[in-house]
Design a protein around this motif. Structure first.
Motif, PDB file in Angstrom:
ATOM      1  N   ARG A 686     -35.056  50.221  33.771  1.00 50.53           N
ATOM      2  CA  ARG A 686     -34.184  49.167  34.304  1.00 50.53           C
ATOM      3  C   ARG A 686     -33.831  49.450  35.754  1.00 50.53           C
ATOM      4  O   ARG A 686     -33.633  50.594  36.141  1.00 50.53           O
ATOM      5  N   LEU A 687     -33.699  48.390  36.517  1.00 48.08           N
ATOM      6  CA  LEU A 687     -33.122  48.464  37.849  1.00 48.08           C
ATOM      7  C   LEU A 687     -32.181  47.278  37.981  1.00 48.08           C
ATOM      8  O   LEU A 687     -32.606  46.145  38.210  1.00 48.08           O
ATOM      9  N   ALA A 735     -26.721  49.372  42.948  1.00 44.91           N
ATOM     10  CA  ALA A 735     -27.844  49.313  42.024  1.00 44.91           C
ATOM     11  C   ALA A 735     -27.747  50.465  41.041  1.00 44.91           C
ATOM     12  O   ALA A 735     -27.295  51.566  41.388  1.00 44.91           O
ATOM     13  N   PHE A 737     -30.259  52.484  38.331  1.00 44.09           N
ATOM     14  CA  PHE A 737     -31.595  52.742  37.785  1.00 44.09           C
ATOM     15  C   PHE A 737     -31.430  53.537  36.504  1.00 44.09           C
ATOM     16  O   PHE A 737     -30.735  54.559  36.480  1.00 44.09           O
ATOM     17  N   SER A 743     -29.657  57.874  34.133  1.00 43.96           N
ATOM     18  CA  SER A 743     -29.274  56.720  34.953  1.00 43.96           C
ATOM     19  C   SER A 743     -28.555  57.210  36.189  1.00 43.96           C
ATOM     20  O   SER A 743     -27.910  58.272  36.186  1.00 43.96           O
TER      21      SER A 743
END
Length: 834
Positions: A686-687, A735, A737, A743
């Motif tokens: 995921r980003l 953001a 990640f 994460s």
């Protein structure tokens, strides 16, 4: 796995649901739903649990054209459903929809328990992530949130420095939150919204687990106590619309909900131990579980450090314990207690010259100390009459103090406080002490009922509370350097006793019109009784300058919200709610014996209004955009006036209601799952990129002023001046990640310049107590890594680029002067859960 699947999972999910599986009693779902007089249609209630038996919050449960989000207990309610066989669908951000069929009957309520399990492919190590911030379902526990601007922050989903309660990270995705950053220990959380003052969060109605924790919401609403964020499960925020259920303030509700013991384990132990620069050492340890009908949880947290600035030592200890007994299928009883004790050294303020000459970390205030021991007991009782009616009682108390010793009358490193400038000998420090003794209770009823073929929800409640404040100030302290509250004189220079009585009743009702529209009107009546007694000062002969103040009034609040569901996952909402800010004890206490308080001094009143659009799109975008208008009448200030009946030219300071401000703007939060949006492959990492932004115009529409010129009083008006500490914009972008069990989050905060007084003074005065606060930018990075199922590593850097900035100026305690924010700091933590 990372994180624990309490919110939304991005794996493939399987739902298993026996046709009618009774939910656990602790989930507040009746095992045998009785027939409801609904008029038409069936009702489906239930819970969504993960495979460990924990409730899953924030997933969408849909049947036909009806849908509802699960609340903190994993519960959902759906009304007016068609009879016969229906398909129940569970969806959420970044998960593939899963379905279950069941059969419904007209005019009956049925209960379903859904259990979410991760698919086998997760064993290969796919990314598991969840949204840390979202809005609540229309009923959250016993709180009505339909048609209200609200946010729920899940702290376990954050990459943030929870060790020192980093507010700008925790509230990063709550648009419009402003933060005062002048306490490196992290003990004081100073936040506000929509251009209100962040001072100790006093424009919010601040609570823990739904009950009061501030000094006195109706007399002295400062939140000296905040729970350690390592122990908090979630933070519930309701903007101005929260005033109908919780009373003042204009900011609405800020509620910290603590962690609870797991329901599927008899014993669970968690520890997290952290270090950082400037001597930071912290330990958090908790123990909880469920044995039979008893659930328990407790924690102990301690952190010590030297602080980023000189003379900023702190030693903070927090402890909490709660126990819950499921006495019967319908009755649940609970007891809990929280205790805080700390001693913090206060470095004082700087002049602008000292700040800009790169002396920002220096301090000569080596003898200023602050402490607020705080104990909060609470008892709760929840009774589930049926699957549609719930009664909740909370009784709570407070045994607290506010203690300070020091020399706060001078500013800057060029005026050391170690000696008396006149004699060259150590100066006696000043002692100020407050003592709080509060007791209160709130009773809340939530019930569903049928009317005109629709199911509606009624919430009603009663409140009674008493608060006692004993204030002792201007005491003569010792000449030492350490924390010491021993009085060196027989009496304090000021002794006051304040008392508050508060009684309230409220009612709100969710009317459901068709399958998409809800209307939520409400009323609240407050009855407030304040009085004060004591002396303001002592004369040379020892006689007292007495104070006697009494204030009794009733305040009626009203409002209404509306919510229209455009799609299954998006809705329009609107709200108008009256609010008020009670006259505080500070407003009733003249700073000098010659000053006069208006006997007709009124509470500040006004309203919040908002219109917004929120929801999710295509399982990859979360958004909430709204416009707001806050009207703040009868603001309190001081004017100079002729002494009634006095000699010509004789004047006095007169504290009264002097003006009105209007705060209007736009708040926006958008978060996009970028990789999944581009690829539609939810097995990839995921980003998530986010923007949390607020644009604000807060101005006085009237603010009376007076100046004394050549013996004459000149009247003025600061109309159109900007409200102090109300930035034109607050932007946070960042953001996250996430890949497998790792994460990391980076965020940039940008805040516009603010004025610190209503005159909108730009150039600072010599004491640095007034003048503009420049805009600033600050960057934070944090990361989390879980491994071997039980271990967690966390770390981060705050203010990565070591920017020098400040967010406030203080006119007195704990300054005076500008109070610098911390430069670059770092932390690292190792955690274990057994």
């Amino acid at each position: 796995m990372f994180p624990t699947p309490t919110l939304l999972l991005c794996t493939t999910l399987a739902v298993t649901a026996p046709a009618l599986v009774p939910a656990p009693a602790s989930a507040y779902v009746s095992p045998n739903a009785a027939s409801l007089e609904t008029g038409r249609g069936a009702t489906l209630t239930g819970t969504v649990l993960d495979r460990t038996g924990q409730p899953v919050e924030g997933v969408l449960v849909s049947v036909a054209d009806r849908s509802a989000l699960t609340d903190a207990r994993g519960e959902f309610r759906l009304y007016g459903l068609p009879a016969g066989e229906v398909t129940v669908t569970v969806t959420g951000l970044s998960i593939k929809p899963v379905t279950q069929t069941t059969t419904l009957q007209n005019s009956q309520a049925q209960t379903l328990q859904l259990t979410i399990e991760e698919a086998v492919r997760e064993l290969a190590g796919v990314t598991v992530a969840a949204k840390a911030t979202r809005y609540a379902p229309e009923v959250d526990g016993t709180t009505v949130t339909a048609g209200k601007k609200n946010e729920v922050v899940q702290l376990s989903k954050l990459d943030a420095n929870l060790v020192v309660n980093s507010s700008r990270q925790v509230f990063a995705k709550v648009p419009g939150i402003t933060v005062w950053e002048s306490d490196g220990s992290g003990q004081q959380i100073n936040v506000a919204t929509r251009g209100l003052s962040p001072n100790r969060s006093w424009e919010f109605n601040t609570r823990q687990n739904g009950y009061d924790i501030s000094s006195d919401p109706f007399g002295y609403p400062e939140a000296y106590y905040n729970p350690p964020l390592e122990a908090v499960e979630r933070i519930q925020i309701i903007r101005g619309g929260g005033s109908l259920q919780y009373g003042p303030q204009f900011g609405g509700l800020l509620n910290y909900e603590l962690k609870r013991g797991p329901r599927d384990k008899k014993v669970e132990f968690e520890t997290s131990n952290s270090v950082g620069n400037n001597g930071l050492v912290s330990t958090y340890n908790s123990l909880g579980g469920t044995v039979g009908k008893v659930s328990y949880f407790g924690y102990y947290q301690q952190r010590v450090g030297g602080g980023w600035r000189d003379n900023s030592e702190f030693n903070i200890r927090n402890a909490h314990a709660n126990v819950t007994l499921q006495a019967t299928d319908k009755l649940r009883l609970g007891a809990e207690i929280s205790h805080l004790y700390y001693v913090i050294q206060q470095p004082g303020g700087l002049t602008d010259a000292q700040f800009y000459q790169d002396n920002v970390r220096r301090s000569s205030r080596a003898r200023n100390w602050f402490s607020t021991p705080w104990t909060i007991p609470a008892f709760t009782a929840d009774y589930q009459f049926s699957d549609r009616t719930r009664l909740s009682l909370k009784t709570f108390g407070l045994l607290g103090e506010r203690n300070s010793i020091g020399l706060a009358s001078s500013v800057g490193v060029n005026q050391p406080d170690a000696v008396n400038p006149a004699t060259g000998q150590p100066a006696n420090r000043q002692i100020d002490r407050d003592r709080y003794r509060n007791l209160g209770a709130e009773l809340r009823l939530l019930t569903d009922y049928g009317l005109l073929g629709q199911q509606h929800t009624l919430a009603a409640g009663l409140r009674g509370a008493g608060a006692y404040l004993t204030r002792r100030q201007l005491g003569k302290g010792d000449t030492g350097r350490n924390f010491n509250l021993d009085l060196q004189a027989p009496r304090f220079g000021r002794e006051l006793d304040f008392r508050t009585r508060n009684y309230a009743a409220f009612v709100e009702n969710i009317f459901r019109v068709g399958s998409r529209l809800t209307l939520t009107p409400g009323l609240r009546l407050e009855v407030i009784d304040n009085d004060g007694r004591g002396y303001l000062s002592l004369n040379a002969d020892g006689s007292e300058n007495r104070l006697t103040q009494d204030s009794r009034r009733k305040v009626l609040l009203y409002g209404a919200g509306a919510e229209y569901r455009l799609t299954d996952q998006t809705n329009l909402y609107a709200n108008y709610s009256r609010a008020f800010r009670p006259v505080t004890f500070g407003d009733l206490t003249p700073p000098a014996t010659s000053d006069v308080i208006d006997p007709n001094l009124r509470d500040a009143t006004g309203y919040n209004a908002e219109l917004g659009y929120r929801g999710t799109w295509a399982d990859v975008l979360t958004f909430d955009v709204d416009a707001f208008w806050l009207h703040y009448n009868d603001r309190i200030g001081t004017l100079r006036r002729p002494v009634p009946g006095g000699a010509a030219g004789q004047t006095q300071q007169f504290r009264t209601n002097i003006g009105t401000s209007v705060h209007k703007g736009v708040e926006a939060y958008l978060e996009l799952n970028l990789i999944h949006a581009l690829t539609r492959n939810f097995q990839l990492p995921r980003l998530d990129v986010f923007v949390s932004s607020a644009v604000l115009d807060a101005r006085y529409t009237q603010l009376r002023t007076t100046t004394l010129t050549a013996g004459n009083i000149q009247e003025g008006d600061l109309k159109n001046n900007r409200v102090e500490y109300a930035p034109k914009y607050t932007h946070r972008v960042g953001a996250t990640f996430a890949y497998k069990t790792f994460s990391t989050t980076a965020q940039l905060t940008r805040v516009a310049q603010v004025y610190t007084d209503a005159n909108n003074t730009v150039a600072p005065n010599a004491a640095a107590t007034t003048g503009r606060v420049p805009g600033y930018s600050v960057t934070d990075v944090s990361a989390t890594y879980r491994f071997a199922k039980r271990f967690t590593l966390r770390g981060g850097v705050n203010n990565v680029f070591d920017k020098n900035y400040f967010t406030r100026r203080s006119g007195g305690y704990p300054g005076p002067g500008l109070l610098p924010a911390d430069g670059r700091t770092w932390f690292a933590s190792v955690g274990l859960k057994l």
